[in-house]
Design an enzyme around this catalytic site. Structure first.
Site, PDB file in Angstrom:
ATOM      1  N   GLU A  97       0.811  -1.213   0.000  1.00 14.56           N
ATOM      2  CA  GLU A  97       0.000   0.000   0.000  1.00 14.56           C
ATOM      3  C   GLU A  97       0.848   1.269   0.000  1.00 14.56           C
ATOM      4  O   GLU A  97       0.334   2.368  -0.231  1.00 14.56           O
ATOM      5  CB  GLU A  97      -0.935   0.001   1.217  1.00 14.56           C
ATOM      6  CG  GLU A  97      -2.086  -0.981   1.120  1.00 14.56           C
ATOM      7  CD  GLU A  97      -3.125  -0.573   0.094  1.00 14.56           C
ATOM      8  OE1 GLU A  97      -3.093   0.581  -0.366  1.00 14.56           O
ATOM      9  OE2 GLU A  97      -3.974  -1.422  -0.253  1.00 14.56           O
ATOM     10  N   GLU A 128       6.175 -21.604   8.931  1.00  8.71           N
ATOM     11  CA  GLU A 128       6.546 -20.737  10.042  1.00  8.71           C
ATOM     12  C   GLU A 128       7.507 -21.420  11.005  1.00  8.71           C
ATOM     13  O   GLU A 128       8.171 -20.763  11.817  1.00  8.71           O
ATOM     14  CB  GLU A 128       5.310 -20.267  10.791  1.00  8.71           C
ATOM     15  CG  GLU A 128       4.597 -21.325  11.607  1.00  8.71           C
ATOM     16  CD  GLU A 128       3.458 -20.725  12.416  1.00  8.71           C
ATOM     17  OE1 GLU A 128       3.544 -20.785  13.650  1.00  8.71           O
ATOM     18  OE2 GLU A 128       2.507 -20.199  11.820  1.00  8.71           O
TER      19      GLU A 128
END
Length: 324
Positions: A97, A128
């Site tokens: 963004e 992870e």
């Protein structure tokens, strides 16, 4: 419903006693499933209302990290976000963004998700838990002077641990954004940002308060970074990419708001400036033509060391006012 774990998969008993508030049971939502829709929403939003305060308490280390990141980007280096699951997805969202808002690109801020880009939509099993993958990623994409910021709600994610330890070993500045005040990884970060949001409404669901806290932290961090780098005039975007009709209209509105000119005049000057909001703004504020405005701006490029005017707009206008 079938057990999602393979028959031969070991149960990670060492994680049963994981020390993290996000894994504790929240008494405020202990009877959540017995409530009607309004009752559920009231509980959820009531807990969410506490998150901003928890982030505000970390304003000091967030500000410290802003300065470290600004220094790195100004020197031509990159800020890297690394995370898994919700934390990693929020990192990707923040980084992408920055492009339309501040005309930033991956050479300034880049996000890396455990399991690769495909893990944004579909979880990659075990990603992870791979500390070696985190370390390998740092060795692959980072160079000396880059900043590595790990995001881990629990504060123990092995992928993030591997990345932070590899970065520190290479002499890079490191930071951790976690929703666990007792985060195991705090010691691997030069700047730990530990957000005390307490237990989740749905126990262990860190997409909730922990995710909101991380998003607020990233909002403050990246916005302050970009403003310090001179991408705004006051609170107005002057490096926005006008890639659609809405953003084209916004650029004209920005010029109107900043200068007090009419929309017609602002549009005319913007066109004469080749679409450069910066040049058009200096022209409108100073009354100079766009060529003189561009020349003045060239003498005052973006510089975070210029106190009170990192964008150079005020300095360029003042210089034009002194010209005959």
């Amino acid at each position: 419903m079938t057990d999602p774990r393979p028959d031969d998969a070991a149960i990670p008993l060492d994680l049963v006693d994981l020390s993290s508030p996000t894994e504790e049971r929240n008494p405020a939502s202990a009877e959540l499933d017995s409530l009607d829709a309004r009752g559920m929403v009231d509980v959820i939003l009531g807990e969410d209302a506490t998150v901003a305060g928890a982030v505000q308490e970390q304003a000091g280390p967030i500000s410290e990290l802003v300065e470290v990141c600004v220094g790195a980007i100004a020197a031509g280096r990159t800020v890297h976000y690394l995370g898994a699951g919700t934390s990693g997805r929020l990192a990707v969202l923040d980084a992408v963004e920055l492009a339309p808002t501040f005309n930033a690109d991956e050479s300034m801020v880049a996000a890396h998700l455990a399991g690769g880009a495909g893990a944004f939509l579909t979880a990659v099993e075990g990603a992870e838990d791979d500390a070696e993958a985190g370390a390998a990623l740092v060795h692959e994409v980072c160079v000396a002077g880059d900043v590595v910021i790990g995001l881990a709600a629990s504060g123990r994610t092995p992928f993030v641990r591997g990345a932070l330890q590899a970065a520190r070993a290479a002499g890079m500045p490191t930071a951790l954004i976690s929703a666990n005040p007792r985060a195991e990884l705090a010691g691997d970060a030069d700047i730990p940002i530990l957000l005390d949001v307490g237990p989740e409404v749905v126990t262990g669901s860190t997409r909730m308060k922990a995710g909101t806290a991380q998003k607020l932290t990233l909002n403050a961090l990246s916005t302050a970074m970009m403003v310090r780098l001179g991408t705004t005039y006051g609170n107005l975007m002057i490096d926005v990419r006008p890639t659609n009709a809405k953003l084209v209209g916004r650029t004209v509105r920005i010029l109107v708001q900043a200068s007090g000119a009419s929309a017609e005049e602002a549009g005319r000057v913007l066109q004469a400036a080749g679409g450069s909001v910066r040049v058009a703004l200096v022209a409108l504020l100073s009354g100079a033509d766009v060529d003189r405005a561009a020349a003045a701006l060239a003498d005052y490029p973006r510089d975070p060391r210029r106190a009170g005017d990192p964008a150079g707009i005020r300095s360029a206008v003042a210089a034009l006012a002194k010209q005959p």
